[in-house]
Enzyme design. Structure first.
Site, short mmCIF file in Angstrom:
data_model
loop_
_atom_site.label_atom_id
_atom_site.label_comp_id
_atom_site.label_asym_id
_atom_site.label_seq_id
_atom_site.Cartn_x
_atom_site.Cartn_y
_atom_site.Cartn_z
N PHE A 121 0.85 -1.19 0.00
CA PHE A 121 0.00 0.00 0.00
C PHE A 121 0.88 1.23 0.00
O PHE A 121 2.05 1.18 0.40
CB PHE A 121 -0.91 -0.01 1.24
N GLN A 243 -8.36 14.41 3.15
CA GLN A 243 -7.65 13.59 2.17
C GLN A 243 -8.46 13.43 0.90
O GLN A 243 -9.64 13.06 0.95
CB GLN A 243 -7.38 12.20 2.76
N HIS A 245 -8.60 11.10 -2.15
CA HIS A 245 -8.09 9.80 -2.60
C HIS A 245 -7.79 9.90 -4.09
O HIS A 245 -8.62 10.38 -4.86
CB HIS A 245 -9.13 8.71 -2.34
N LEU A 255 -15.13 4.98 -4.87
CA LEU A 255 -13.73 4.64 -4.64
C LEU A 255 -13.30 3.38 -5.39
O LEU A 255 -14.03 2.40 -5.42
CB LEU A 255 -13.52 4.42 -3.14
N GLU A 258 -6.63 1.73 -3.38
CA GLU A 258 -5.20 1.85 -3.60
C GLU A 258 -4.56 0.48 -3.81
O GLU A 258 -3.49 0.35 -4.40
CB GLU A 258 -4.59 2.50 -2.34
N ARG A 289 -0.71 9.55 -0.44
CA ARG A 289 -1.91 9.89 -1.21
C ARG A 289 -1.94 11.36 -1.60
O ARG A 289 -2.38 11.71 -2.69
CB ARG A 289 -3.16 9.55 -0.42
N HIS A 356 -12.16 12.00 0.48
CA HIS A 356 -12.23 10.63 0.96
C HIS A 356 -12.22 10.51 2.47
O HIS A 356 -12.92 9.67 3.04
CB HIS A 356 -11.02 9.87 0.39
N ARG A 401 -3.26 10.81 5.91
CA ARG A 401 -3.35 9.43 6.39
C ARG A 401 -2.75 8.45 5.38
O ARG A 401 -2.93 8.60 4.18
CB ARG A 401 -4.82 9.06 6.63
#
Lengths: 593, 234
Positions: A121, A243, A245, A255, A258, A289, A356, A401
């Site tokens: 990730f 955030q 995304h 979404l 990731e 991100r 996000h 994050r």
């Protein structure tokens, strides 16, 4: 107002997502009278939409993986305003929290040896950023949130938790000593209003992505806990940090994980160029991100966006082969077909950075106890009130994050709050009686809407708020636009105070809920706008084109916003914790991937 | 476009009625049924329905569209209203609370009846319990259920015995735990299902399979439970 019917519990948890249900489980297992109060049936909470994984150094893919590496990545990802004591706690107990979920029955995907499958990730590395990409996100295919949430619900049924399903939390009841003694709630099916009295009230109400016109968030993510806390005089911290995304499906906002890039997918511009190689030469598509989102917008602004309007980029997966896509990413295959009309095994998915996650929230310590700031600038615990999960800011995410850290945050701090409440009960914390007027205060906004006779519609005002936020508080922000928006939102506050609820019926009145949610959206939007304008630097997800650099001299700190004073006195600051207990602190460095 | 929508507010209405509403659909975009509901609600805020994730994973907005159960948020208008007319009703077989909102108590009660959690009476190891990929694969097609109730409320056996027949959704989950290599309560689980109603009211009509918005197959799971019961000699 006449006295409301009263219900009594040891602990009431507002919200039935991952954090709320993990806390509830801890309390119910220790025999405390526990209720989860949720505006939806718990398995419909937004945790269910989490896809890619839950991060922890369990060493299944790499036996040498170390929670300290995970901690380093999280601190760096936060752009150094994550609290290092909280991050240390989360990363070090992370593996234990994962094993607990597995023992409860969570259906993780498995490796050939039968251990939990872990995938790469963004922002996760080995050896403090020097050893290359780490595989640390524990996954159940690409339905990790679904698997986690259903498992927690099942175990709460086993433990005998009381569920107040389809109940809406209106406001906190705070007594004259500033202690929270429960909340006023509305049973949606009957319209009945009740005082839910509790020795410990836990806000686990999730995020507020619906302040934006497009978001990956569910329609119900309206920041109810933030609204309740601000109206009750509590602060919010780092609320300017939103955030985006990188991979929301263009136009739909849905979404795609990731994990797609973790499994080897990558982004291309209209020329088919893998542009992330230019922006993040080492981590490429698996940089933080915020970094990837900014790079995508830069490509689009430079005219290299795809599609007839050059307004998105493409996520390429077809080279992974049908089998990997089918086995590892079945959920996003479905979503891509439904919402983008493409089969990712054959064509790339059109994507654009999409709101996000709310990194900010109600400040708490590592036990989930809500903190406020007293006159001398020191922290003080708010009695009777806890906050966990996305609504809280403990703070493990800082200004950005890391992927797969949100699910970990939920279970680690849900559990921690549960343990702390158990202890408090054992030491004999009792009910705190409020005065009748304290309860009345918590019904005021409900009465306001119920008595409205004319005015603008909730739907129109909401649309306007969401547009202001989307245009002015996106991936890049400018001082001029933000200042204008602060005025527009102040205006909107006046108008919402005079808006109209035409339907006054009792039974399952969703119009009333949407009106109450609009109050909360406004609180979050206004806080975001005022603090974003005040933070005169660029850090993590907060990127300004008039202050393009990080300013550690003035802003290596949390922002703290109190609704009652921010307009006149401005935004307060709070120190970041730089003193973990067992490791050397990670000092701020330039953040490159 | 003309939409017929089921309306009932127990505070105001003696009995339910169908209301015809009209909206202009945007050109060149195939909206989902949920988008249409949101447009209708902007016109008339009193319309009640459940919704949340708007991407087919939370299971809130199971409704009946032109006679077929499904999730409003992932059903395109072109599919639901192939002949240009759209009729929206609540899921059949459960009491109506208001408009498209049904009382799901009976549905949830059947789910709770099957002991929907993992039972393992050995002490947990320090790490995870191991499970081989081929064992884990047996849970695919089972654990993905989102409890939307589209299947159970499309099932004539469930309409007839909603208190005694567990129904396709509950039985799919019953099999999810029977199939889990980590679960040690197989005998107890089967014993709880051996009566004439819980499993054996399934008549293999397969409405559940045809409506499941997640493409799951409760009939197959029910068949496996039957085989397990029979091979136990019950």
């Amino acid at each position: 107002m006449a006295r409301l019917p009263t219900m009594e519990f040891d602990g009431v948890i507002v919200g039935g997502g991952g954090a709320g249900m993990r806390a509830a489980l801890q309390l119910a297992q220790s025999g405390l009278k526990t209720a989860v109060l949720s505006k939806v049936f718990p398995t419909r909470s937004h945790t269910v939409s989490a896809q890619g994984g839950i991060a922890a150094a369990i060493g299944s893919e790499d036996p040498d993986d170390d929670w300290r590496w995970h901690m380093y990545d999280t601190v760096k990802g936060s752009d150094y305003i994550g609290d290092q004591d909280a991050i240390e706690y989360m990363c070090s107990v992370g593996p234990e929290a994962i094993y607990e979920l597995e023992h409860m029955g969570m259906p993780f995907t498995r490796t050939e040896r039968g251990r939990i499958y872990q995938r790469p990730f963004g922002g996760h590395s080995k050896s403090f950023g020097k050893g290359g990409q780490a595989s640390r996100a524990c996954a159940a295919e690409d339905r990790t949130g679904h698997a986690l949430l259903h498992t927690l619900y099942q175990n709460n049924l086993k433990a005998g938790t009381t569920f107040l399903n389809e109940w809406f939390a209106v406001d906190l009841v705070v007594n004259q000593d500033g202690v929270v003694s429960g909340l006023v709630a509305l049973e949606i099916e009957t319209g009945q209003v009740v005082f839910v009295k509790s020795k410990a009230t836990v806000l686990a109400t999730g995020g507020a992505g619906r302040i934006y016109a497009t978001t990956t968030n569910a329609l119900m993510n309206t920041g109810d806990g933030i609204g309740m806390a601000l109206r009750a005089g509590m602060p919010v911290q780092d609320i300017e940090m939103w955030q985006f995304h990188p991979t929301g499906i263009h136009q739909a906002g849905v979404l795609v994980t990731e994990g797609c890039r973790g499994e080897g997918g990558y982004l291309v511009n209209k020329d088919g160029e893998r542009f992330m190689e230019r922006y993040a030469p080492t981590a490429k598509d698996l940089a933080g991100r915020d970094v990837v989102a900014r790079s995508m917008i830069q490509e689009i602004m430079d005219g290299r966006g795809a599609g007839p309007d050059s307004d998105h980029v493409l996520l390429k997966l077809d080279h992974l082969g049908e089998e990997t896509i089918f086995k590892r990413l079945p959920g996003i295959t479905e979503l891509s077909k439904t919402f983008a009309h493409v089969n990712p095994a054959q064509e790339p998915i059109p994507v654009v950075p999409t709101c996000h996650y709310m990194m900010g929230g109600i400040p708490t310590n590592v036990h989930g106890q809500v903190l406020t700031q007293v006159a001398d600038g020191n922290d003080a615990v708010v009695g009777g009130l806890y906050a966990i999960g996305e609504v809280a800011c403990v703070s493990v995410h800082g200004a950005n994050r890391l992927g797969a850290n949100s699910l970990l945050d939920l279970v680690v701090f849900g559990r921690a709050a549960g343990i702390h409440i158990e202890d408090a009960m054992r030491q004999g914390v009792g009910h705190r009686d409020p005065a009748d007027e304290d309860v009345d205060n918590a019904t005021a906004r409900l009465a306001r809407w119920n008595e409205s006779t004319e005015g603008e519609s909730v739907a129109d005002l909401k649309r306007e708020l969401q547009r202001i936020m989307l245009v002015n508080f996106n991936v890049f922000r400018s001082g001029d636009h933000m200042r204008r928006s602060i005025g527009d939102l102040a205006d909107l506050r006046e108008r919402i105070a005079r808006a109209h609820l035409p339907d006054k019926s009792r039974v399952f009145n969703t119009a009333r809920l949407e009106a109450l949610e609009l109050d909360n959206l406004l609180e979050v939007a206004q806080a975001t706008a005022i603090v974003a304008e005040a933070r005169t630097e660029s850090r993590g997800a907060h990127a300004r084109n008039d202050y393009t650099e990080r300013d550690d001299d003035n802003w290596l700190c949390h922002s703290l916003y109190f609704a009652a004073e921010a307009a006149e006195k401005g935004v307060r600051k709070r120190a970041v914790n730089l003193t973990p207990a067992t490791v050397e602190p990670f000092q701020p460095m330039a953040r490159t991937y | 476009m003309k939409i017929n929508i089921y309306r009932f507010d127990p505070d105001k209405d003696e009995s339910p009625r169908m209301e015809e509403m009209e909206i202009d659909l945007p050109e060149g975009r195939d909206l989902m049924v949920l988008d249409v509901l949101e447009l209708l609600k902007a016109k008339d805020p009193s319309i009640a329905y459940r919704r949340s994730c708007r991407e087919g994973v939370c299971g809130s907005d199971g409704i009946n569209m032109n006679g077929r159960n499904g999730l409003a948020c992932i059903t395109p208008i072109s599919e639901a209203a192939s002949r240009g007319k759209l009729t929206l009703r609540p899921l059949p077989g459960l009491p109506v609370v208001r408009d498209l909102v049904v009382d799901m108590t009976q549905f949830y009660r059947q789910y709770e009846k099957i002991t929907p959690w993992l039972v393992n009476d050995t002490p947990p190891p320090a790490q995870e319990r191991l499970q081989m990929p081929e064992d884990r694969e047996k849970l695919n097609g089972l654990y993905e259920c989102i409890l939307c109730a589209c299947c159970s409320t499309a099932c004539p056996s469930f309409w007839w015995n909603p208190d005694k027949f567990v129904g396709p959704a509950g039985l799919l989950q019953a099999y999810r735990f029977l199939a889990d290599s980590r679960d040690t309560a197989t005998a107890e689980r089967l014993a709880a299902l051996e009566d004439p109603f819980s499993v054996f009211r399934c008549r293999g009509i397969m409405n559940c399979v045809s409506v499941c918005p997640k493409g799951l197959n409760p009939t197959r799971a029910i068949g496996k439970i039957r085989s397990m019961l029979l091979s136990q000699g019950i």
